[in-house]
Design a protein around this motif. Structure first.
Motif, PDB file in Angstrom:
ATOM      1  N   VAL A   1       0.836  -1.210   0.000  1.00  0.00           N
ATOM      2  CA  VAL A   1       0.000   0.000   0.000  1.00  0.00           C
ATOM      3  C   VAL A   1       0.867   1.254   0.000  1.00  0.00           C
ATOM      4  O   VAL A   1       0.693   2.156  -0.840  1.00  0.00           O
ATOM      5  CB  VAL A   1      -0.942   0.001   1.230  1.00  0.00           C
ATOM      6  CG1 VAL A   1      -1.655   1.359   1.341  1.00  0.00           C
ATOM      7  CG2 VAL A   1      -1.962  -1.118   1.120  1.00  0.00           C
ATOM      8  N   HIS A   2       1.834   1.324   0.933  1.00  0.00           N
ATOM      9  CA  HIS A   2       2.647   2.539   1.054  1.00  0.00           C
ATOM     10  C   HIS A   2       3.596   2.717  -0.120  1.00  0.00           C
ATOM     11  O   HIS A   2       3.807   3.847  -0.586  1.00  0.00           O
ATOM     12  CB  HIS A   2       3.428   2.510   2.366  1.00  0.00           C
ATOM     13  CG  HIS A   2       2.577   2.763   3.563  1.00  0.00           C
ATOM     14  ND1 HIS A   2       2.031   3.996   3.836  1.00  0.00           N
ATOM     15  CD2 HIS A   2       2.167   1.947   4.558  1.00  0.00           C
ATOM     16  CE1 HIS A   2       1.320   3.932   4.944  1.00  0.00           C
ATOM     17  NE2 HIS A   2       1.377   2.692   5.399  1.00  0.00           N
TER      18      HIS A   2
ATOM     19  N   ILE B   1      -2.413  12.228   1.678  1.00  0.00           N
ATOM     20  CA  ILE B   1      -2.893  10.842   1.767  1.00  0.00           C
ATOM     21  C   ILE B   1      -1.794   9.935   2.311  1.00  0.00           C
ATOM     22  O   ILE B   1      -2.039   9.064   3.142  1.00  0.00           O
ATOM     23  CB  ILE B   1      -3.365  10.348   0.386  1.00  0.00           C
ATOM     24  CG1 ILE B   1      -4.588  11.133  -0.075  1.00  0.00           C
ATOM     25  CG2 ILE B   1      -3.688   8.856   0.427  1.00  0.00           C
ATOM     26  CD1 ILE B   1      -5.085  10.743  -1.452  1.00  0.00           C
ATOM     27  N   ASN B   2      -0.562  10.162   1.853  1.00  0.00           N
ATOM     28  CA  ASN B   2       0.568   9.377   2.339  1.00  0.00           C
ATOM     29  C   ASN B   2       0.792   9.599   3.830  1.00  0.00           C
ATOM     30  O   ASN B   2       1.058   8.650   4.589  1.00  0.00           O
ATOM     31  CB  ASN B   2       1.844   9.746   1.577  1.00  0.00           C
ATOM     32  CG  ASN B   2       1.717   9.547   0.086  1.00  0.00           C
ATOM     33  OD1 ASN B   2       1.068  10.335  -0.593  1.00  0.00           O
ATOM     34  ND2 ASN B   2       2.320   8.495  -0.440  1.00  0.00           N
TER      35      ASN B   2
ATOM     36  N   SER C   1      -2.027   7.874   5.798  1.00  0.00           N
ATOM     37  CA  SER C   1      -1.847   6.421   5.795  1.00  0.00           C
ATOM     38  C   SER C   1      -0.676   6.005   6.661  1.00  0.00           C
ATOM     39  O   SER C   1      -0.718   4.958   7.322  1.00  0.00           O
ATOM     40  CB  SER C   1      -1.652   5.912   4.362  1.00  0.00           C
ATOM     41  OG  SER C   1      -0.480   6.449   3.783  1.00  0.00           O
TER      42      SER C   1
ATOM     43  N   VAL D   1      -1.928   6.078  10.252  1.00  0.00           N
ATOM     44  CA  VAL D   1      -2.732   4.886  10.547  1.00  0.00           C
ATOM     45  C   VAL D   1      -1.828   3.669  10.729  1.00  0.00           C
ATOM     46  O   VAL D   1      -2.022   2.853  11.644  1.00  0.00           O
ATOM     47  CB  VAL D   1      -3.751   4.629   9.417  1.00  0.00           C
ATOM     48  CG1 VAL D   1      -4.475   3.298   9.634  1.00  0.00           C
ATOM     49  CG2 VAL D   1      -4.752   5.777   9.337  1.00  0.00           C
ATOM     50  N   THR D   2      -0.820   3.558   9.875  1.00  0.00           N
ATOM     51  CA  THR D   2       0.118   2.432   9.963  1.00  0.00           C
ATOM     52  C   THR D   2       0.892   2.460  11.268  1.00  0.00           C
ATOM     53  O   THR D   2       1.141   1.414  11.880  1.00  0.00           O
ATOM     54  CB  THR D   2       1.099   2.467   8.771  1.00  0.00           C
ATOM     55  OG1 THR D   2       0.354   2.385   7.559  1.00  0.00           O
ATOM     56  CG2 THR D   2       2.073   1.304   8.842  1.00  0.00           C
TER      57      THR D   2
END
Length: 319
Positions: free
Chosen positions: A159-160, A195-196, A199, A202-203
């Protein structure tokens, strides 16, 4: 060039590494090479004994074998890049190679976070519910647990890495790091990276906050259970079964929190020192911890030491 296309305007990146400190490069080349050889030897021996010695065919040593293999994979994904950068005056890396290296390092780090949590659960069941341990931690349970650690780490990395390589990189292509560290690469994007950032936040909660909370709660129950054991010898034996894992957890997460949680210096005079420390701390995380893991588990574990001695004796006898 269309935004979001894999074919970025940047064909490759320049890794600064220790270019600003040329006197340190030769010293670090020798040091890192020696550390890498120790990592391969130490973790390789641990994998070998956990596979060959039937007495170590238990959940704890299965997880330990996975941890050792993970440490070898993690260092191998970055150390050759370190060494090449120290020797090669033109420290360049292609866009695709950077993406692969970013994926591997992120996947291994994420997997280790989850795997350490799985190992904490194993120790919790072994000490707090020893009678149910063979049932709860059966092969049908611990093999999927280890596999899920790899799957979760790999999925998060996909995802990343995907989000990062879709960004347009137009202009400066100099990464102020030894490797394609994802945060260093994101700084070069000439587009909105909100967005990065979200995310990544969240990670961090999933791979740092949740495992640390779970491990902390597990060790609270473990300590309470150990303190209830009437004999000092019983308490010592119970603690020895989880002390190695606890030591590894403290070093691993302590380094991560220090690396990402330390405040940035506002003093311009200290910018150079901070820049050097920002590079050396991940180096410690990526090399010293994988080197210490087999040492910690060997020194604190009689079963592993006995298995290593038996393996050496068998090889000597065979010759």
């Amino acid at each position: 060039m269309e935004k979001g296309n894999w074919s970025s305007p940047v064909a490759g990146f320049i890794l600064l590494g220790l270019s600003a400190h040329p006197k340190l490069e030769k010293m670090f080349f020798v040091l890192i090479l020696l550390m890498y050889l120790v990592i391969l030897l130490g973790n390789g021996v641990l994998i070998l004994v956990t596979v060959l010695d039937s007495r170590l065919h238990t959940p704890m040593y299965f997880f330990l074998g996975n941890l050792s293999f993970l440490d070898i994979c993690y260092t191998t994904s970055s150390v050759p890049l370190f060494l090449d950068g120290f020797l090669n005056p033109r420290k360049t890396i292609s866009f695709s190679a950077c993406a692969v290296q970013m994926f591997l390092s992120f996947a291994m780090a994420g997997t280790e976070c989850v795997l350490l949590g799985m190992m904490a659960f194993d120790r919790y069941v072994a000490i707090c519910n020893p009678l149910r341990y063979p049932v709860v931690m059966s092969k049908a349970a611990y093999v999927p647990m280890a596999a899920s650690s790899w799957a979760i780490g790999g999925t998060a990395s996909v995802v990343h890495t995907s989000l990062t390589i879709q960004l347009p990189f137009c202009g400066d292509n100099v990464i102020n790091h030894f490797t394609c560290e994802i945060l260093a690469v994101l700084k070069l994007a000439c587009a909105d990276i909100s967005i990065n950032v979200i995310s990544m936040g969240v990670t961090n909660v999933i791979f740092l906050g949740a495992p640390v909370l779970f491990i902390s709660i597990s060790y609270v129950f473990i300590i309470v259970t150990i303190l209830r054991i009437p004999s000092a010898e019983g308490r010592r034996k119970a603690f020895s079964t989880c002390s190695a894992h606890f030591t590894v957890v403290v070093i691993f997460y302590g380094t991560l929190f220090f690396m990402y949680g330390k405040p940035k210096s506002k003093d311009p005079l200290g910018a150079d020192k901070q820049d050097l420390s920002d590079k050396l701390i991940p180096l410690f995380y990526g090399l010293v911890i994988p080197m210490l893991n087999p040492i910690i588990y060997s020194l604190r574990n009689k079963d592993v030491k006995a298995a290593v001695r038996n393996l050496v004796a068998q090889r000597c006898f065979a010759q």
